[in-house]
Motif scaffolding. Structure first.
Motif, PDB file in Angstrom:
ATOM      1  N   LEU A 152       0.743  -1.504  -0.086  1.00 23.71           N
ATOM      2  CA  LEU A 152       0.478   0.097   0.551  1.00 23.71           C
ATOM      3  C   LEU A 152       0.778   1.021  -0.057  1.00 23.71           C
ATOM      4  O   LEU A 152      -0.036   2.459  -0.093  1.00 23.71           O
ATOM      5  N   ALA A 154       2.691   4.852   0.851  1.00 22.64           N
ATOM      6  CA  ALA A 154       2.092   5.845   2.234  1.00 22.64           C
ATOM      7  C   ALA A 154       0.850   6.160   1.533  1.00 22.64           C
ATOM      8  O   ALA A 154       0.375   6.890   2.138  1.00 22.64           O
ATOM      9  N   GLY A 155       0.524   5.079   1.012  1.00 24.01           N
ATOM     10  CA  GLY A 155      -1.420   5.600   0.267  1.00 24.01           C
ATOM     11  C   GLY A 155      -1.867   5.335   1.036  1.00 24.01           C
ATOM     12  O   GLY A 155      -2.462   4.447   2.184  1.00 24.01           O
ATOM     13  N   ARG A 156      -3.697   6.241   1.480  1.00 29.18           N
ATOM     14  CA  ARG A 156      -4.824   5.181   2.610  1.00 29.18           C
ATOM     15  C   ARG A 156      -5.953   5.257   0.940  1.00 29.18           C
ATOM     16  O   ARG A 156      -5.715   5.589   0.480  1.00 29.18           O
ATOM     17  N   GLY A 193      -4.219   4.055   5.729  1.00 29.60           N
ATOM     18  CA  GLY A 193      -3.174   3.653   5.490  1.00 29.60           C
ATOM     19  C   GLY A 193      -2.559   2.780   6.093  1.00 29.60           C
ATOM     20  O   GLY A 193      -3.333   2.011   8.033  1.00 29.60           O
ATOM     21  N   GLY A 194      -1.897   1.884   6.179  1.00 30.76           N
ATOM     22  CA  GLY A 194      -0.424   0.648   6.209  1.00 30.76           C
ATOM     23  C   GLY A 194      -0.278   0.290   7.570  1.00 30.76           C
ATOM     24  O   GLY A 194      -0.563   0.169   8.343  1.00 30.76           O
ATOM     25  N   GLU A 196      -2.186   2.639  10.536  1.00 30.47           N
ATOM     26  CA  GLU A 196      -3.103   2.253  11.140  1.00 30.47           C
ATOM     27  C   GLU A 196      -2.964   1.343  11.075  1.00 30.47           C
ATOM     28  O   GLU A 196      -3.600   0.880  12.127  1.00 30.47           O
ATOM     29  N   TYR A 205       4.219  -2.486   9.953  1.00 27.63           N
ATOM     30  CA  TYR A 205       3.167  -2.217   8.576  1.00 27.63           C
ATOM     31  C   TYR A 205       4.696  -2.441   7.791  1.00 27.63           C
ATOM     32  O   TYR A 205       6.299  -1.351   7.920  1.00 27.63           O
ATOM     33  N   ILE A 237      -4.356   2.919  -4.438  1.00 24.54           N
ATOM     34  CA  ILE A 237      -4.106   3.162  -2.690  1.00 24.54           C
ATOM     35  C   ILE A 237      -3.169   3.132  -2.807  1.00 24.54           C
ATOM     36  O   ILE A 237      -3.052   4.629  -2.533  1.00 24.54           O
ATOM     37  N   ALA A 238      -1.949   2.570  -3.538  1.00 25.56           N
ATOM     38  CA  ALA A 238      -0.911   3.138  -3.239  1.00 25.56           C
ATOM     39  C   ALA A 238      -0.218   4.854  -4.343  1.00 25.56           C
ATOM     40  O   ALA A 238       0.267   5.618  -2.954  1.00 25.56           O
ATOM     41  N   GLY A 240      -2.523   6.863  -4.106  1.00 30.86           N
ATOM     42  CA  GLY A 240      -3.623   7.985  -3.428  1.00 30.86           C
ATOM     43  C   GLY A 240      -4.742   8.171  -4.198  1.00 30.86           C
ATOM     44  O   GLY A 240      -4.993   9.792  -4.571  1.00 30.86           O
ATOM     45  N   ASP A 243      -8.536   7.585  -2.035  1.00 35.73           N
ATOM     46  CA  ASP A 243      -7.597   8.142  -0.658  1.00 35.73           C
ATOM     47  C   ASP A 243      -9.066   9.724  -0.080  1.00 35.73           C
ATOM     48  O   ASP A 243      -8.715   9.468   1.187  1.00 35.73           O
TER      49      ASP A 243
END
Length: 282
Positions: A152, A154-156, A193-194, A196, A205, A237-238, A240, A243
């Protein structure tokens, strides 16, 4: 009469469970499934278009008919809309995919179906569902070593609880006139994100690469389309693209705060939790 398709699927079964408790059941609500075996169930098999019969149906809640190769999903949805036109259905409520998901390989059949509905004589409502928090539970679960390696970056992801989508879908289908011609974006209100995800399940992570994920997903039981579909989900996701949080639409249609997606993730990512790699809408 309201007919809910896909009543034995992940999303459809949640909707059917809610509908079973509605005062209109069983006389005013029917549940479509390929192999009916319970009260109020009728046979609805989009892979057998000649068998489709929507006679007497006023509102059709069309649950996206499974994920697969584009031509197969388009054929299923096309058969359903054509049968609805032929049999006098007045309004179709369709569970689509969030607009932010246009980078995903399974977006095309959803956009095709939306266009097909717009070009029909039917009244319609489109529910553009975000990716499920349950999907994160399957794709970003910690391994036996307590490490989440899902790529993932730093994506959310603005993940959404599938139960929320079921609640919205039934509410809209029971009062379709108030939602005619509307396209609703239904995503979570807190992108995850990863780091969390790891904190929520007491894991670490350490994201791997997309190539490593593709290899892990390419087991003997995987259909040919599945690894690229899921790897591209990781990639989107990665990068962005998924998000953007809810701007109030989900909360307004629910009439209450959305269910915490992080809690749903933690429950489904646990070793005893169910694995469910279904994308949105199914």
């Amino acid at each position: 009469m309201l007919l809910i398709t896909g009543a034995s699927g992940g999303l459809g079964s949640l909707i059917a469970r809610r509908a079973a408790d509605h005062p209109g059941h069983p006389d005013g609500i029917r549940f479509g499934t390929r192999a009916p075996d319970g009260p109020g169930q009728v046979r609805v098999d989009f892979d057998d278009p000649d068998s489709l019969d929507f006679t007497g149906v006023d509102t059709l809640l069309l649950i996206s008919a499974g994920y697969g190769e584009d031509d197969r999903v388009i054929a299923r949805h096309g058969a359903a809309v054509s049968a609805a036109e032929r049999d006098g259905v007045r309004h179709v409520v369709y569970t689509s995919l969030t607009g932010a998901g246009d980078h995903l390989p399974y977006a095309l059949p959803h956009r095709w179906t939306e266009r097909r509905l717009r070009g029909s004589a039917l009244a319609w409502t489109v529910l553009r569902n975000g990716l499920y928090a349950e999907l994160l539970g399957a794709l970003a679960a910690p391994g036996p070593d307590g490490v989440i390696t899902a790529p993932l970056g730093a994506g959310r992801l603005a993940a959404v609880a599938r139960e929320d989508l079921a609640e919205v879908a039934l509410g809209v289908a029971l009062a379709p006139d108030a939602h005619a011609g509307q396209v609703y974006e239904l995503v979570g209100d807190r992108p995850l994100g990863g780091a969390e995800l790891a904190a929520a399940v007491g894991a670490r992570y350490a994201p791997g690469s997309l190539a490593e994920a593709r290899t892990a997903l390419s087991g003997p039981d995987a259909a040919p389309f599945q690894p690229p579909m899921l790897v591209t989900t990781y990639s989107a996701i990665a990068a962005g693209f998924l998000d953007t949080p809810d701007t109030g639409t989900l909360r307004r249609l629910l009439g209450h705060s959305p269910r915490p997606a992080l809690e749903v993730y933690a429950r489904t990512a646990a070793p005893s939790g169910p694995a469910d790699p279904s994308p949105a809408g199914v």
